[in-house]
Design an enzyme around this catalytic site. Structure first.
Site, mmCIF file in Angstrom:
data_model
loop_
_atom_site.group_PDB
_atom_site.id
_atom_site.type_symbol
_atom_site.label_atom_id
_atom_site.label_comp_id
_atom_site.label_asym_id
_atom_site.label_seq_id
_atom_site.Cartn_x
_atom_site.Cartn_y
_atom_site.Cartn_z
ATOM 1 N N THR A 12 10.573 -35.491 11.595
ATOM 2 C CA THR A 12 11.265 -34.576 10.418
ATOM 3 C C THR A 12 12.297 -34.476 9.275
ATOM 4 O OG1 THR A 12 9.093 -33.668 10.500
ATOM 5 C CG2 THR A 12 10.129 -32.541 9.451
ATOM 6 N N SER A 59 7.528 -38.027 16.021
ATOM 7 C CA SER A 59 7.388 -38.052 17.242
ATOM 8 C C SER A 59 6.385 -37.345 18.226
ATOM 9 C CB SER A 59 8.694 -36.636 17.739
ATOM 10 O OG SER A 59 7.475 -35.374 17.846
ATOM 11 N N THR A 93 9.183 -31.990 15.810
ATOM 12 C CA THR A 93 9.874 -31.208 16.646
ATOM 13 C C THR A 93 8.383 -31.651 18.024
ATOM 14 O OG1 THR A 93 8.372 -30.418 14.433
ATOM 15 C CG2 THR A 93 10.626 -29.762 15.065
#
Length: 330
Positions: A12, A59, A93
């Site tokens: 992000t 991720s 994250t």
């Protein structure tokens, strides 16, 4: 001037949306690492930063090959460049805590390795990525961060790799270290780290990572779980199982019967819990079922440990010894 290596992997912090008011509908991993640096001109006054793009993905789509690339590059640069102050990794994250824990178990160097991300895309009003990146660099350059192991910097807080986890889907304060709290914080006055015990020995510092990783699965505990799934996983030859048990890592009676009925050797197996905080202690029945307690590791980090233990060809007794003696897992 101090020198740092920035390894960019996407997420992000490198994401973009169509307009600045959009916080949820965006594409992760659009901007490269150089663009992230350009957005924070203050970094030029702190260090000479070299950028390498390892990946540019959400991720959730991170692969074992990306982990191999990160580990290999960090090991190589620390060995080749004793003057390098540290490494910063920009990361999504969703799986940041797993990458941090993996690196904690594999990288044996006192210089800081700091992971950082964002909860808002780079195009958002009040995007948190630029400040997070600035503060991650501050931490990586700090003498206080040496010997503290792999760190995660988010929203001004500094977390250790073993305890940190993502606890919210939205909001810039989405990371916490249950049962421990952050190791410290960082702001415009500097880096503030509490006095804590030094990180112990790195258990897999010499481990060579393969191209083909073992098959390690997380099984989630719930009301009347389908124990047939467990049998199918054992029949498929999985090399590790993590039970996200109810309460303090409890398996259901059906899961226990499935393990008792299994005629072959058990794979490496850990009991974690689904509560989000609190340890899983040794149970008298563990030995009868080939189980080991995961301590304070959450299920995803217990899986990382089993992956590395399987690669290292550890047996049950060797893994039990590691869990019992390692300060990292307490």
């Amino acid at each position: 001037m101090n020198r740092l290596l920035l390894l960019a992997t996407g997420g992000t912090i490198a994401g973009c949306a169509d307009d600045s008011a959009t916080l949820n509908d965006y594409t992760a991993g659009v901007l490269g690492g150089e663009s992230l640096l350009t957005a924070v001109p203050q970094l030029q006054d702190l260090a000479a930063i070299t950028v390498e793009q390892v990946a540019n993905v959400d991720s959730a789509d991170l692969l074992f090959e990306h982990w191999c690339a990160l580990v290999g590059r960090i090991r190589d640069v620390f060995l080749a460049d004793p003057g390098l102050a540290g490494v910063v990794i920009t990361h999504g994250t969703n799986t940041m805590e797993e990458t941090a824990w993996l690196l904690q178990l594999l990288i044996d160097d006192p210089r800081p390795v700091v992971l950082v991300g964002a909860m808002r895309p780079s195009t958002a009003l009040s995007a948190d990525g630029p400040l997070n990146l600035l503060q991650a660099v501050q931490v990586a350059l700090s003498s206080e961060a040496r010997g503290r192991g792999v760190l995660v910097v988010m929203d001004g807080q500094i977390h250790g790799a073993r305890a940190v986890t993502k606890v919210a889907t939205q909001g810039v304060g989405a990371f916490s270290s249950p049962g421990q709290g952050p190791l410290g914080w960082v702001d415009d006055a500097g880096v503030h780290l509490q006095m804590t015990s030094p990180i112990g020995a790195v258990p897999f510092s010499d481990l060579a990572l393969p191209q083909q990783w073992p098959h390690v699965v997380i099984v989630y505990g719930c009301v009347e779980p389908d124990a047939r799934m467990l049998t199918l996983l054992l029949e498929a030859g999985c090399q590790g199982l993590v039970f996200t048990g109810t309460g303090a890592g409890q398996l259901s009676a059906g899961e226990r019967r499935a393990l008792e009925a299994w005629p072959g050797p058990w794979p490496l197996m850990l009991r974690a819990n689904r509560c989000g905080a609190g340890p899983v202690r040794k149970n008298p029945d563990d030995e009868l079922l080939g189980l080991l307690p995961a301590g304070c590791l959450n299920p995803q980090k217990a899986r990382v440990l089993l992956l590395l233990a399987s690669i290292a060809a550890m047996d049950h007794a060797q893994l039990a010894t590691l869990i019992g003696r390692s300060e990292l897992l307490s």
